[in-house]
Motif scaffolding. Structure first.
Motif, PDB file in Angstrom:
ATOM      1  N   GLY A   1       0.817  -1.203   0.000  1.00  0.00           N
ATOM      2  CA  GLY A   1       0.000   0.000   0.000  1.00  0.00           C
ATOM      3  C   GLY A   1       0.848   1.249   0.000  1.00  0.00           C
ATOM      4  N   PHE A   2       0.309   2.319  -0.564  1.00  0.00           N
ATOM      5  CA  PHE A   2       0.974   3.626  -0.594  1.00  0.00           C
ATOM      6  C   PHE A   2       0.188   4.563   0.313  1.00  0.00           C
ATOM      7  CE2 PHE A   2       1.711   7.844  -2.661  1.00  0.00           C
ATOM      8  CZ  PHE A   2       3.079   7.916  -2.409  1.00  0.00           C
ATOM      9  N   TYR A   3       0.817   5.016   1.397  1.00  0.00           N
ATOM     10  CA  TYR A   3       0.154   5.801   2.436  1.00  0.00           C
ATOM     11  C   TYR A   3       0.587   7.267   2.363  1.00  0.00           C
ATOM     12  CZ  TYR A   3      -1.470   1.571   4.811  1.00  0.00           C
ATOM     13  OH  TYR A   3      -2.104   0.397   5.111  1.00  0.00           O
ATOM     14  N   ARG A   4      -0.383   8.150   2.499  1.00  0.00           N
ATOM     15  CA  ARG A   4      -0.124   9.586   2.517  1.00  0.00           C
ATOM     16  C   ARG A   4      -1.319  10.287   3.150  1.00  0.00           C
ATOM     17  NH1 ARG A   4      -2.943  12.172  -1.808  1.00  0.00           N
ATOM     18  NH2 ARG A   4      -4.075  10.617  -3.067  1.00  0.00           N
ATOM     19  N   SER A   5      -1.186  11.577   3.400  1.00  0.00           N
ATOM     20  CA  SER A   5      -2.335  12.379   3.811  1.00  0.00           C
ATOM     21  C   SER A   5      -2.910  13.046   2.575  1.00  0.00           C
ATOM     22  CB  SER A   5      -1.923  13.431   4.842  1.00  0.00           C
ATOM     23  OG  SER A   5      -1.013  14.353   4.276  1.00  0.00           O
ATOM     24  N   ALA A   6      -4.212  13.283   2.570  1.00  0.00           N
ATOM     25  CA  ALA A   6      -4.873  13.893   1.420  1.00  0.00           C
ATOM     26  C   ALA A   6      -6.055  14.724   1.895  1.00  0.00           C
ATOM     27  CB  ALA A   6      -5.355  12.824   0.437  1.00  0.00           C
ATOM     28  N   VAL A   7      -6.273  15.838   1.229  1.00  0.00           N
ATOM     29  CA  VAL A   7      -7.442  16.675   1.503  1.00  0.00           C
ATOM     30  C   VAL A   7      -8.419  16.482   0.352  1.00  0.00           C
ATOM     31  CG1 VAL A   7      -8.301  19.003   1.882  1.00  0.00           C
ATOM     32  CG2 VAL A   7      -6.056  18.346   2.773  1.00  0.00           C
ATOM     33  N   LEU A   8      -9.612  16.025   0.659  1.00  0.00           N
ATOM     34  CA  LEU A   8     -10.613  15.738  -0.350  1.00  0.00           C
ATOM     35  C   LEU A   8     -11.285  17.029  -0.819  1.00  0.00           C
ATOM     36  CD1 LEU A   8     -12.166  12.544   1.252  1.00  0.00           C
ATOM     37  CD2 LEU A   8     -10.430  12.700  -0.532  1.00  0.00           C
ATOM     38  N   PRO A   9     -11.880  17.021  -2.008  1.00  0.00           N
ATOM     39  CA  PRO A   9     -12.484  18.238  -2.557  1.00  0.00           C
ATOM     40  C   PRO A   9     -13.516  18.852  -1.616  1.00  0.00           C
ATOM     41  CG  PRO A   9     -12.390  16.527  -4.232  1.00  0.00           C
ATOM     42  CD  PRO A   9     -11.990  15.881  -2.943  1.00  0.00           C
ATOM     43  N   GLY A  10     -13.343  20.140  -1.342  1.00  0.00           N
ATOM     44  CA  GLY A  10     -14.291  20.857  -0.498  1.00  0.00           C
ATOM     45  C   GLY A  10     -14.150  20.594   0.983  1.00  0.00           C
ATOM     46  N   ALA A  11     -13.169  19.787   1.384  1.00  0.00           N
ATOM     47  CA  ALA A  11     -12.985  19.456   2.799  1.00  0.00           C
ATOM     48  C   ALA A  11     -11.811  20.232   3.383  1.00  0.00           C
ATOM     49  CB  ALA A  11     -12.751  17.962   2.964  1.00  0.00           C
ATOM     50  N   LYS A  12     -11.833  20.425   4.691  1.00  0.00           N
ATOM     51  CA  LYS A  12     -10.724  21.070   5.397  1.00  0.00           C
ATOM     52  C   LYS A  12      -9.927  20.072   6.227  1.00  0.00           C
ATOM     53  CE  LYS A  12     -12.983  25.604   5.706  1.00  0.00           C
ATOM     54  NZ  LYS A  12     -13.457  26.680   6.623  1.00  0.00           N
ATOM     55  N   GLN A  13     -10.558  18.962   6.597  1.00  0.00           N
ATOM     56  CA  GLN A  13      -9.892  17.963   7.420  1.00  0.00           C
ATOM     57  C   GLN A  13      -9.084  16.997   6.555  1.00  0.00           C
ATOM     58  OE1 GLN A  13      -9.571  17.271  10.840  1.00  0.00           O
ATOM     59  NE2 GLN A  13      -8.128  15.834   9.939  1.00  0.00           N
ATOM     60  N   PRO A  14      -7.754  16.914   6.750  1.00  0.00           N
ATOM     61  CA  PRO A  14      -6.967  15.920   6.009  1.00  0.00           C
ATOM     62  C   PRO A  14      -7.411  14.494   6.355  1.00  0.00           C
ATOM     63  CG  PRO A  14      -5.541  17.597   6.970  1.00  0.00           C
ATOM     64  CD  PRO A  14      -6.896  17.797   7.567  1.00  0.00           C
TER      65      PRO A  14
END
Length: 284
Positions: free
Chosen positions: A175-188
Motif C-alpha cells: 500500500g501507498f500511504y499519505r495524507s490527502a485533503v478531499l475536494p471541499g474538505a478542510k480535514q486531512p
C-alpha cells in the motif's frame, strides 16, 4: 516475481466492468486529482509499482524505524489533533517498521466463500489485497516493511507499506500511504492506495481521536469525492473511477495491560464481511 507471462481472462473483464459502472475522471484537475496514485504497468503484479520510483532514486531503503507518516500532525485539522493521541498510537504510525504484528482474522459465514474466491482468483495471483481467509494462515503474524517515497527535491510524498504472511512469505498487500485533503474538505484524511495492473484501489479514511487517546479511522461515505473506497482503471489515456460498496473501520488503542491493539472491520454495504485484530509489539 513482479511480472507474469499472460493476462488472466478475469482481468480484462473486471476492468471493463469498472469502466462501465464508473465515470471518466481527469486526474490532473482539482476535482479528481485526489484519486491520482501509483499503478502497475501491464503484466506487472505486487509491488512492481515501486520499482519505477526506485529507478528515479525516489525510494529510501527500508528502515526498521520508518513510519507511515513522519509526523501525525500532517493530519491536524478541524476534527483531529495528533497531540491528543496516546503516545504508543502515535509512535506506531511514526515508526511503523519498529513494530511487530500478531494477527487474528474472522470472516462472516455469509462472505467467507466470496472472500476465498477473491483471494484465490485475484489476491494471491496479483499479490495485492490477499486478505487471509483461514485463521491459521496468520498464526505466525505478518512481516512489515516500510519504505519512504520522495520527490526529486527529496520531499516526502508518502510511504510504501509491504506486508507478507510470516507462515509462507506470501504477499498480503503493498500500500501507498499519505495524507490527502478531499475536494471541499478542510480535514486531512488518511489515503491508502493499492496499486494494480493499469489501475488501483484507493481508500480515504477520516481520522478521529477518542477520549482515551485511541485513533479511529472510518471510510463510510457513499458520496463521490468524500471518504470511502474507489476503484480506478486506465484505458489508453483515460481514467475511469467507481465507488464499490466497501466500508472500513479501524480502532487503534492501548488496552488495560498497556498493549497496543487494532480492531479492523470490513463491511460490504451494511453487512460485516471480515474482522481482523492485531496485537502490536515494539521491537526491543
Amino acid at each position: 516475481m513482479i511480472r507474469r507471462p499472460g493476462m488472466h481472462v478475469l482481468d480484462p473483464l473486471s476492468r471493463l466492468w469498472w469502466r462501465a459502472v464508473g465515470r471518466p475522471v481527469d486526474l490532473s484537475t482539482p476535482e479528481f486529482g485526489f484519486l491520482a496514485a501509483p499503478h502497475n504497468r501491464r503484466h506487472e503484479v505486487g509491488d512492481a509499482w515501486l520499482h519505477a520510483y526506485e529507478e528515479q532514486g525516489a525510494v529510501h531503503p527500508s528502515s526498521p524505524t520508518a513510519g507511515l507518516f513522519d509526523d501525525m500532525a500532517v493530519l491536524d485539522g478541524p476534527d483531529f489533533r495528533a497531540r491528543d493521541l496516546h503516545p504508543l498510537v502515535r509512535d506506531f504510525y511514526e515508526h511503523t517498521g519498529a513494530w511487530r504484528m500478531d494477527v487474528w482474522s474472522q470472516w462472516s459465514p455469509l462472505f467467507a466463500p466470496g472472500g476465498m474466491a477473491v483471494a484465490a482468483l485475484f489476491g494471491r495471483r496479483v499479490e495485492q489485497l490477499a486478505l487471509p481467509t483461514e485463521p491459521l494462515s496468520v498464526s505466525r503474524g505478518m512481516s512489515s516493511e516500510v519504505r519512504t517515497v520522495v520527490d526529486e527535491s527529496g520531499r516526502r510524498q508518502g510511504a510504501a507499506w509491504l506486508r507478507r504472511l510470516r507462515l509462507d512469505n506470501s504477499a498480503v498487500y503493498s500500500g501507498f500511504y499519505r495524507s490527502a485533503v478531499l475536494p471541499g474538505a478542510k480535514q486531512p484524511h488518511v489515503a491508502v492506495a493499492f496499486p494494480l495492473e493499469l489501475g488501483h484501489i484507493h481508500v480515504f479514511l477520516t481520522p478521529r481521536v477518542e477520549a482515551d487517546g485511541a485513533l479511529s479511522l472510518a471510510s463510510r461515505s457513499r458520496r463521490f469525492g468524500a471518504d470511502g473506497a474507489y476503484i480506478s482503471v486506465l484505458f489508453d489515456d483515460q481514467w475511469y473511477s467507481a465507488q464499490p460498496p466497501l466500508r472500513e473501520f479501524f480502532r487503534v488503542y492501548v488496552d488495560d495491560e498497556g498493549e497496543l491493539r487494532t480492531d479492523h472491520e470490513l463491511r460490504v454495504g451494511p453487512f460485516r464481511a471480515l474482522r481482523l485484530h492485531y496485537r502490536l509489539s515494539r521491537h526491543s
